[in-house]
Design a protein around this motif. Structure first.
Motif, mmCIF file in Angstrom:
data_model
loop_
_atom_site.group_PDB
_atom_site.id
_atom_site.type_symbol
_atom_site.label_atom_id
_atom_site.label_comp_id
_atom_site.label_asym_id
_atom_site.label_seq_id
_atom_site.Cartn_x
_atom_site.Cartn_y
_atom_site.Cartn_z
ATOM 1 N N GLU A 12 0.834 -1.201 0.000
ATOM 2 C CA GLU A 12 0.000 0.000 0.000
ATOM 3 C C GLU A 12 0.873 1.257 0.000
ATOM 4 O O GLU A 12 0.628 2.194 -0.755
ATOM 5 C CB GLU A 12 -0.919 0.004 1.217
ATOM 6 C CG GLU A 12 -1.887 1.159 1.219
ATOM 7 C CD GLU A 12 -2.871 1.116 2.376
ATOM 8 O OE1 GLU A 12 -3.531 2.137 2.597
ATOM 9 O OE2 GLU A 12 -2.968 0.072 3.054
ATOM 10 N N GLU A 13 1.908 1.277 0.801
ATOM 11 C CA GLU A 13 2.815 2.424 0.837
ATOM 12 C C GLU A 13 3.553 2.587 -0.481
ATOM 13 O O GLU A 13 3.783 3.708 -0.932
ATOM 14 C CB GLU A 13 3.804 2.297 1.998
ATOM 15 C CG GLU A 13 3.205 2.610 3.343
ATOM 16 C CD GLU A 13 2.578 3.994 3.413
ATOM 17 O OE1 GLU A 13 3.220 4.987 2.980
ATOM 18 O OE2 GLU A 13 1.435 4.093 3.885
ATOM 19 N N PHE A 15 2.403 1.758 -3.458
ATOM 20 C CA PHE A 15 1.434 2.334 -4.396
ATOM 21 C C PHE A 15 1.249 3.821 -4.122
ATOM 22 O O PHE A 15 1.219 4.633 -5.050
ATOM 23 C CB PHE A 15 0.081 1.626 -4.300
ATOM 24 C CG PHE A 15 -0.045 0.432 -5.199
ATOM 25 C CD1 PHE A 15 -0.016 0.563 -6.577
ATOM 26 C CD2 PHE A 15 -0.216 -0.836 -4.664
ATOM 27 C CE1 PHE A 15 -0.142 -0.535 -7.412
ATOM 28 C CE2 PHE A 15 -0.333 -1.937 -5.485
ATOM 29 C CZ PHE A 15 -0.302 -1.793 -6.863
ATOM 30 N N LYS A 16 1.132 4.195 -2.868
ATOM 31 C CA LYS A 16 0.964 5.603 -2.513
ATOM 32 C C LYS A 16 2.156 6.420 -2.997
ATOM 33 O O LYS A 16 1.987 7.502 -3.560
ATOM 34 C CB LYS A 16 0.793 5.762 -1.002
ATOM 35 C CG LYS A 16 -0.568 5.351 -0.493
ATOM 36 C CD LYS A 16 -0.640 5.549 1.019
ATOM 37 C CE LYS A 16 -1.961 5.089 1.585
ATOM 38 N NZ LYS A 16 -2.014 5.268 3.054
ATOM 39 N N LYS A 17 3.346 5.907 -2.764
ATOM 40 C CA LYS A 17 4.557 6.610 -3.186
ATOM 41 C C LYS A 17 4.594 6.748 -4.703
ATOM 42 O O LYS A 17 4.901 7.820 -5.238
ATOM 43 C CB LYS A 17 5.800 5.863 -2.698
ATOM 44 C CG LYS A 17 7.086 6.546 -3.060
ATOM 45 C CD LYS A 17 8.292 5.779 -2.544
ATOM 46 C CE LYS A 17 9.571 6.470 -2.984
ATOM 47 N NZ LYS A 17 10.757 5.731 -2.594
ATOM 48 N N TYR A 18 4.267 5.686 -5.414
ATOM 49 C CA TYR A 18 4.262 5.703 -6.878
ATOM 50 C C TYR A 18 3.274 6.734 -7.412
ATOM 51 O O TYR A 18 3.614 7.549 -8.270
ATOM 52 C CB TYR A 18 3.926 4.315 -7.428
ATOM 53 C CG TYR A 18 3.712 4.315 -8.919
ATOM 54 C CD1 TYR A 18 4.793 4.443 -9.789
ATOM 55 C CD2 TYR A 18 2.435 4.217 -9.447
ATOM 56 C CE1 TYR A 18 4.596 4.462 -11.163
ATOM 57 C CE2 TYR A 18 2.228 4.242 -10.817
ATOM 58 C CZ TYR A 18 3.303 4.362 -11.669
ATOM 59 O OH TYR A 18 3.104 4.394 -13.030
ATOM 60 N N PHE A 19 2.041 6.712 -6.902
ATOM 61 C CA PHE A 19 1.026 7.631 -7.396
ATOM 62 C C PHE A 19 1.332 9.071 -7.010
ATOM 63 O O PHE A 19 1.073 9.998 -7.773
ATOM 64 C CB PHE A 19 -0.370 7.224 -6.932
ATOM 65 C CG PHE A 19 -0.896 6.022 -7.664
ATOM 66 C CD1 PHE A 19 -1.102 6.069 -9.033
ATOM 67 C CD2 PHE A 19 -1.159 4.848 -6.999
ATOM 68 C CE1 PHE A 19 -1.574 4.965 -9.730
ATOM 69 C CE2 PHE A 19 -1.627 3.738 -7.676
ATOM 70 C CZ PHE A 19 -1.838 3.799 -9.044
ATOM 71 N N ARG A 20 1.937 9.283 -5.851
ATOM 72 C CA ARG A 20 2.329 10.632 -5.449
ATOM 73 C C ARG A 20 3.402 11.167 -6.391
ATOM 74 O O ARG A 20 3.322 12.308 -6.862
ATOM 75 C CB ARG A 20 2.858 10.640 -4.017
ATOM 76 C CG ARG A 20 3.219 12.018 -3.514
ATOM 77 C CD ARG A 20 3.651 11.964 -2.041
ATOM 78 N NE ARG A 20 3.794 13.287 -1.489
ATOM 79 C CZ ARG A 20 4.873 14.055 -1.632
ATOM 80 N NH1 ARG A 20 5.922 13.605 -2.308
ATOM 81 N NH2 ARG A 20 4.929 15.260 -1.105
ATOM 82 N N GLU A 21 4.399 10.353 -6.688
ATOM 83 C CA GLU A 21 5.457 10.770 -7.610
ATOM 84 C C GLU A 21 4.901 11.046 -8.997
ATOM 85 O O GLU A 21 5.291 12.017 -9.654
ATOM 86 C CB GLU A 21 6.549 9.710 -7.668
ATOM 87 C CG GLU A 21 7.365 9.618 -6.401
ATOM 88 C CD GLU A 21 8.328 8.448 -6.387
ATOM 89 O OE1 GLU A 21 8.375 7.676 -7.370
ATOM 90 O OE2 GLU A 21 9.042 8.294 -5.377
#
Length: 53
Positions: A12-13, A15-21
């Protein structure tokens, strides 16, 4: 119809990091395009630019 999945906290983290970037990359690209289309800076933009140095 919604698809529900349960992810591990690590996944989950990630994915969050990927989408934030990805989002930041797109926002920066839009900002650069905007700056190219305007030959001047207004007071607000100049203050933001100077504050980012």
């Amino acid at each position: 119809m919604a698809l529900e999945m349960e992810l591990s906290p690590v996944t989950e983290e990630a994915f969050k990091k990927y989408f934030r970037e990805l989002l930041l990359e797109q926002v920066n690209e839009i900002r650069q395009d905007e700056m190219k289309s305007r030959p001047y800076l207004n007071k607000k933009d100049m203050a933001a630019w100077l504050g980012g140095l």
